[in-house]
Design a protein around this motif. Structure first.
Motif, PDB file in Angstrom:
ATOM      1  N   PRO A   1       0.870  -1.237  -0.008  1.00 49.30           N
ATOM      2  CA  PRO A   1       0.031  -0.314  -0.079  1.00 49.30           C
ATOM      3  C   PRO A   1       0.867   1.280   0.203  1.00 49.30           C
ATOM      4  O   PRO A   1       1.991   1.192   0.446  1.00 49.30           O
TER       5      PRO A   1
ATOM      6  N   THR B   1      -1.852   4.367   4.052  1.00 54.41           N
ATOM      7  CA  THR B   1      -3.063   3.706   3.667  1.00 54.41           C
ATOM      8  C   THR B   1      -2.636   2.178   4.020  1.00 54.41           C
ATOM      9  O   THR B   1      -1.765   1.757   4.338  1.00 54.41           O
TER      10      THR B   1
ATOM     11  N   ARG C   1      -7.193  -0.604   0.921  1.00 53.36           N
ATOM     12  CA  ARG C   1      -7.495   0.189  -0.071  1.00 53.36           C
ATOM     13  C   ARG C   1      -7.098  -0.458  -1.320  1.00 53.36           C
ATOM     14  O   ARG C   1      -7.650   0.139  -2.506  1.00 53.36           O
ATOM     15  N   MET C   2      -6.464  -1.418  -1.587  1.00 50.70           N
ATOM     16  CA  MET C   2      -6.036  -1.996  -2.876  1.00 50.70           C
ATOM     17  C   MET C   2      -6.869  -3.236  -2.955  1.00 50.70           C
ATOM     18  O   MET C   2      -6.580  -3.887  -3.967  1.00 50.70           O
TER      19      MET C   2
ATOM     20  N   ASP D   1      -1.084  -9.692   0.680  1.00 52.23           N
ATOM     21  CA  ASP D   1      -0.782  -8.110   1.032  1.00 52.23           C
ATOM     22  C   ASP D   1       0.471  -8.199   1.790  1.00 52.23           C
ATOM     23  O   ASP D   1       1.219  -9.202   1.888  1.00 52.23           O
TER      24      ASP D   1
ATOM     25  N   TRP E   1       2.115   0.606  -4.413  1.00 45.13           N
ATOM     26  CA  TRP E   1       1.417   1.855  -4.941  1.00 45.13           C
ATOM     27  C   TRP E   1       2.405   3.038  -4.154  1.00 45.13           C
ATOM     28  O   TRP E   1       2.419   2.952  -2.882  1.00 45.13           O
TER      29      TRP E   1
ATOM     30  N   ALA F   1      -4.927   2.848  -6.730  1.00 48.63           N
ATOM     31  CA  ALA F   1      -5.362   1.664  -5.923  1.00 48.63           C
ATOM     32  C   ALA F   1      -6.326   1.058  -6.398  1.00 48.63           C
ATOM     33  O   ALA F   1      -6.777  -0.118  -5.662  1.00 48.63           O
TER      34      ALA F   1
END
Length: 263
Positions: free
Chosen positions: A82, A86, A90-91, A107, A144, A247
């Protein structure tokens, strides 16, 4: 008498902690108020305001007619990192799109991204190595913004565990103040952008295939910084989205699926 001594000692400790807290707040405030170099610029305020249109643009893009999701030729192991401030949640739209194509997506496992520390970077490296062993193949790292800095640095340290690095709006090239978030970064992370605890040469390309997604409409990071120069990445691909849009924008998801399948 014993209780009085205990209370006095406790009060002294609390006073010392409060003093240290005040000093830390003052130090971070000083970092946030540093002047930007005269010859460095982030995106113009019009582009920054344009970030407010992100939800509308996502809704409009999602309503466009699209072909049914196709399965990728081969399932790949992908890790999403992320952006600054964040959470991996969010992704989620990118994760859903990649999983729909048949990829195994995880993640970074560190929660909110409030900037790098040596400990957090070491923990991320260990997670990448563990996931690569578990999956039986190198990972595709998709980062990101600040997450892309983490991804590039992990690939430099452990190229054997990384198949591909994709950065999205990541300020890896040029001056580290060519964005509209560096003061917030210094305030929250507690260190200067010139003295990060991981990686000093951010522009140096990792020894694995590296693709930079960038946008001329980015209101946070200078497009020049996220596009990079020849030799700092293998490929730079322009997108039509805001910085926040990286995102979750459907076009970004479609591009990621193509890239993961190609490598």
């Amino acid at each position: 008498m014993f209780n009085l001594h205990e209370r006095a000692a406790g009060l002294g400790q609390a006073t010392a902690r409060l003093s240290l807290l005040r000093e830390e707040i003052a130090r971070r405030g000083s970092l946030a108020l540093q002047p930007r170099p005269a010859d460095v610029r982030g995106p113009k305020w019009q582009a920054l305001l344009g970030e407010l249109r992100t939800p509308v643009e996502h809704w409009q893009a999602s309503r466009r007619n699209r072909a049914m999701d196709e399965q990728a030729p081969e399932s790949r192991a992908v890790m999403l990192l992320p952006g600054f401030g964040t959470h991996p949640a969010r992704m989620k739209p990118l994760r859903i799109a990649l999983e729909a194509a048949g990829h195994r997506v995880s993640d970074w496992g560190l929660g909110f991204n409030f900037g790098p520390t040596e400990d957090r970077f070491d923990r991320l490296c260990e997670r990448v190595l563990t996931m690569a062993r578990k999956e039986g193949e190198p990972l595709v790292l998709v980062g990101w913004s600040l997450g892309g800095i983490f991804a590039r640095e992990v690939a430099k340290r452990h190229p054997e565990a990384v198949r591909l690095v994709v950065t999205m709006g990541t300020p890896f090239s040029g001056d580290r103040r060519a964005n509209n978030a560096w003061r917030a970064y210094q305030l929250i992370a507690g260190h200067s952008v010139d003295e990060p605890p991981i990686g000093q040469d951010m522009a140096a390309k990792p020894p694995v295939p590296t693709v930079a997604l960038w946008s001329a409409r980015d209101g946070i990071v200078s497009p020049r910084s996220s596009c990079g120069r020849k030799g700092e990445r293998d490929l730079a691909i322009p997108m039509r989205c805001t910085h926040l849009g990286f995102a979750a924008h459907p076009d970004v998801a479609a591009m990621l699926k193509r890239l993961v399948a190609a490598y």
